[in-house]
Scaffold this active site. Structure first.
Site, short mmCIF file in Angstrom:
data_model
loop_
_atom_site.label_atom_id
_atom_site.label_comp_id
_atom_site.label_asym_id
_atom_site.label_seq_id
_atom_site.Cartn_x
_atom_site.Cartn_y
_atom_site.Cartn_z
N GLU A 1 -12.64 -6.91 7.88
CA GLU A 1 -11.92 -6.31 9.02
C GLU A 1 -12.87 -5.89 10.13
OE1 GLU A 1 -9.65 -2.97 7.44
OE2 GLU A 1 -11.15 -2.59 5.90
N LYS B 1 8.07 4.98 -6.64
CA LYS B 1 9.04 4.11 -5.96
C LYS B 1 8.55 2.65 -6.00
CE LYS B 1 12.24 3.67 -2.41
NZ LYS B 1 13.48 4.45 -2.22
N ILE C 1 3.50 -2.37 3.95
CA ILE C 1 3.37 -0.91 3.96
C ILE C 1 4.69 -0.18 3.71
CG2 ILE C 1 1.31 -0.73 5.41
CD1 ILE C 1 3.58 -0.30 7.73
N HIS C 2 5.78 -0.93 3.51
CA HIS C 2 7.08 -0.27 3.38
C HIS C 2 7.97 -1.07 2.42
CE1 HIS C 2 11.03 1.35 4.53
NE2 HIS C 2 10.37 2.42 4.96
N ASP D 1 0.60 -40.20 2.29
CA ASP D 1 -0.62 -40.64 1.62
C ASP D 1 -1.24 -39.48 0.85
OD1 ASP D 1 -1.69 -39.15 3.63
OD2 ASP D 1 -2.95 -40.72 4.48
N ASP E 1 -8.17 -2.94 12.15
CA ASP E 1 -9.58 -2.56 12.20
C ASP E 1 -10.41 -3.61 12.93
OD1 ASP E 1 -10.47 -0.05 10.58
OD2 ASP E 1 -8.87 -0.94 9.39
N ARG F 1 -7.40 1.09 -3.87
CA ARG F 1 -8.35 0.85 -2.77
C ARG F 1 -9.27 2.05 -2.64
NH1 ARG F 1 -6.82 -0.73 3.46
NH2 ARG F 1 -6.13 1.44 3.60
N TYR G 1 0.83 -1.21 0.00
CA TYR G 1 0.00 0.00 0.00
C TYR G 1 0.86 1.24 0.00
CZ TYR G 1 -3.96 -2.76 1.81
OH TYR G 1 -4.96 -3.67 1.98
N1 COA Z 1 5.39 2.58 -0.88
C1 COA Z 1 6.37 3.10 -1.67
N2 COA Z 1 7.43 3.77 -1.20
C2 COA Z 1 7.50 3.95 0.13
C3 COA Z 1 6.51 3.43 1.00
C4 COA Z 1 5.43 2.73 0.46
N3 COA Z 1 4.46 2.23 1.22
N4 COA Z 1 6.85 3.74 2.27
C5 COA Z 1 8.01 4.42 2.20
N5 COA Z 1 8.41 4.56 0.90
C6 COA Z 1 9.61 5.22 0.39
C7 COA Z 1 9.78 6.62 0.95
O1 COA Z 1 9.13 7.55 0.13
C8 COA Z 1 11.27 6.78 0.92
O2 COA Z 1 11.67 7.00 -0.41
P1 COA Z 1 12.72 8.14 -0.78
O3 COA Z 1 13.94 7.81 0.00
O4 COA Z 1 12.86 8.02 -2.25
O5 COA Z 1 12.07 9.41 -0.35
C9 COA Z 1 11.80 5.39 1.27
O6 COA Z 1 10.73 4.49 0.88
C10 COA Z 1 12.10 5.18 2.73
O7 COA Z 1 10.98 5.52 3.50
P2 COA Z 1 11.10 5.81 5.06
O8 COA Z 1 11.76 7.13 5.28
O9 COA Z 1 11.68 4.63 5.73
O10 COA Z 1 9.57 5.87 5.49
P3 COA Z 1 8.67 7.18 5.63
O11 COA Z 1 8.91 7.76 6.99
O12 COA Z 1 8.83 8.05 4.46
O13 COA Z 1 7.20 6.55 5.59
C11 COA Z 1 5.25 5.43 6.28
C12 COA Z 1 6.72 5.70 6.59
C13 COA Z 1 4.71 4.41 7.25
C14 COA Z 1 4.47 6.74 6.38
C15 COA Z 1 5.19 4.89 4.83
O14 COA Z 1 5.95 3.70 4.79
C16 COA Z 1 3.82 4.68 4.26
O15 COA Z 1 3.21 5.63 3.80
N6 COA Z 1 3.32 3.42 4.23
C17 COA Z 1 2.04 3.09 3.66
C18 COA Z 1 0.90 3.64 4.49
C19 COA Z 1 -0.45 3.27 3.93
O16 COA Z 1 -0.66 3.27 2.73
N7 COA Z 1 -1.40 2.91 4.83
C20 COA Z 1 -2.70 2.51 4.44
C21 COA Z 1 -2.80 1.04 4.18
S1 COA Z 1 -2.52 0.05 5.63
MG MG Z 2 -8.46 -1.12 7.35
#
Ligand code: COA
Ligand code: MG
Length: 290
Positions: A129, A20, A222-223, A270, A156, A66, A9
């Site tokens: 959820e 990215k 998420i990362h 089996d 959730d 989504r 996500y």
């Molecule tokens: N998808 C794509 N790229 C992502 C990402 C993700 N989910 N999460 C982080 N990155 C990228 C960042 O932009 C950063 O890239 P850059 O160096 O080119 O700027 C790199 O990965 C490292 O990120 P980092 O600094 O470790 O994390 P952050 O503090 O920027 O973000 C979150 C942390 C949790 C906010 C982020 O991971 C995120 O938005 N996750 C998804 C949240 C979401 O969609 N929630 C709803 C569904 S459960």
């Molecule tokens: Mg949810």
């Protein structure tokens, strides 16, 4: 069906993260309009997702969006802006009834007809959820031919029933187990909960391996750091593949000799064990390992 070992996500209003995501080799990219997006950024998210779908090369990754929950008041606009850009599938959050899935399916059918796209070419994934979602799993799992996967949302769900999340996760274990079971009964994929501590890769690996053992097809993430460990956990190891091939060969030989059950390495083999070996081989083939 698309391999869905990891479903990543990112907030739909964040083009940098979407971009990215296309470089990570992840099976599914899910651009969010729901809880990952602030209330005053919903319109921005829709536009950014439509633009990403039209302009970025996602490679082999599945392109998912989504939408907001049915009844939130946002869902119609979400679909109206994103569907013309032709995502591969729509993820519906907070599903509690079959009708919610059927409503989205009808909306999609309208666009498929309007643009002359093949019928049922856009798939659906439903997030369960809540307590009601879990209780209504039989109706949800059989709601619509577009539905390919049920996703379990643990945070959730825990909030809905009033449980406290713990590292062991027993408070969500029944729901998790119910989701895999109903998904299997209706030939759907099941996609496991998010591991929110994205810096703890060892903990993530353990939970992903447990999900794979429970027969989930994959896990929500998420990362970027979660992509490799999760996709690895949902791909059979070389040893597991070698063993499955031996089981298959020995099983066929014993069948010919008129034996349904036999011993291999001191263990009984089996039909159900053969079936599980075949599942390992199918996963290995899907991951390009054989
Ligand atoms: N998808 C794509 N790229 C992502 C990402 C993700 N989910 N999460 C982080 N990155 C990228 C960042 O932009 C950063 O890239 P850059 O160096 O080119 O700027 C790199 O990965 C490292 O990120 P980092 O600094 O470790 O994390 P952050 O503090 O920027 O973000 C979150 C942390 C949790 C906010 C982020 O991971 C995120 O938005 N996750 C998804 C949240 C979401 O969609 N929630 C709803 C569904 S459960
Ligand atoms: Mg949810």
């Amino acid at each position: 069906m698309h391999a869905r070992r990891a479903l990543l996500y990112m907030p739909g209003d964040d083009m940098r993260k979407i971009q990215k995501a296309t470089t990570l080799g992840v099976d599914c990219i899910c651009m969010d309009m729901e809880d990952g997006v602030a209330l005053n950024r919903k319109a921005e998210a829709r536009q950014t997702i439509a633009q990403a779908l039209q302009s970025l090369n996602f490679g082999a990754a599945e392109r998912l969006a989504r939408i907001n929950a049915i009844g939130s008041g946002f869902e119609s606009d979400d679909l109206a802006v994103v569907l013309p850009a032709r995502p591969d599938g729509i993820v519906i959050p907070k599903v509690e009834h079959a009708e919610q899935i059927q409503w989205v399916s009808q909306m999609i059918a309208g666009y498929e007809e309007l643009y002359g796209w093949p019928k049922e070419s856009i798939c659906l994934l439903a997030v369960v959820e809540s307590a009601r979602g879990v209780v209504n799993l039989p109706q949800i799992a059989s709601a619509d031919p577009r539905l390919q996967a049920i996703i379990f949302g643990a945070e959730d769900f825990a909030g809905d029933i009033g449980a406290t999340r713990t590292p062991e996760g027993w408070e969500v274990f029944y729901a998790r187990s119910a989701v895999v079971t109903y998904a299997a009964a209706y030939d759907l994929q099941a996609i496991d909960m998010v591991y929110i501590d994205f810096q703890d890769i060892e903990g993530l690996r353990r939970e992903a391996e447990q999900g794979a053992q429970m027969a989930f097809s994959g896990k929500q993430i998420i990362h970027p750091n979660q992509v490799a460990p999760v996709q690895e956990a949902f791909t059979p190891s070389d040893e597991a593949i070698a063993y499955a091939l031996r089981v298959q060969q020995a099983f066929e030989e014993h069948q010919k000799a008129g034996k349904g059950a036999f011993a291999l390495d001191g263990k009984m083999i089996d039909a159900p064990i053969m079936k599980s070996a075949q599942r390992v081989l199918a996963l290995a083939r899907a991951a390009g390992k054989i």
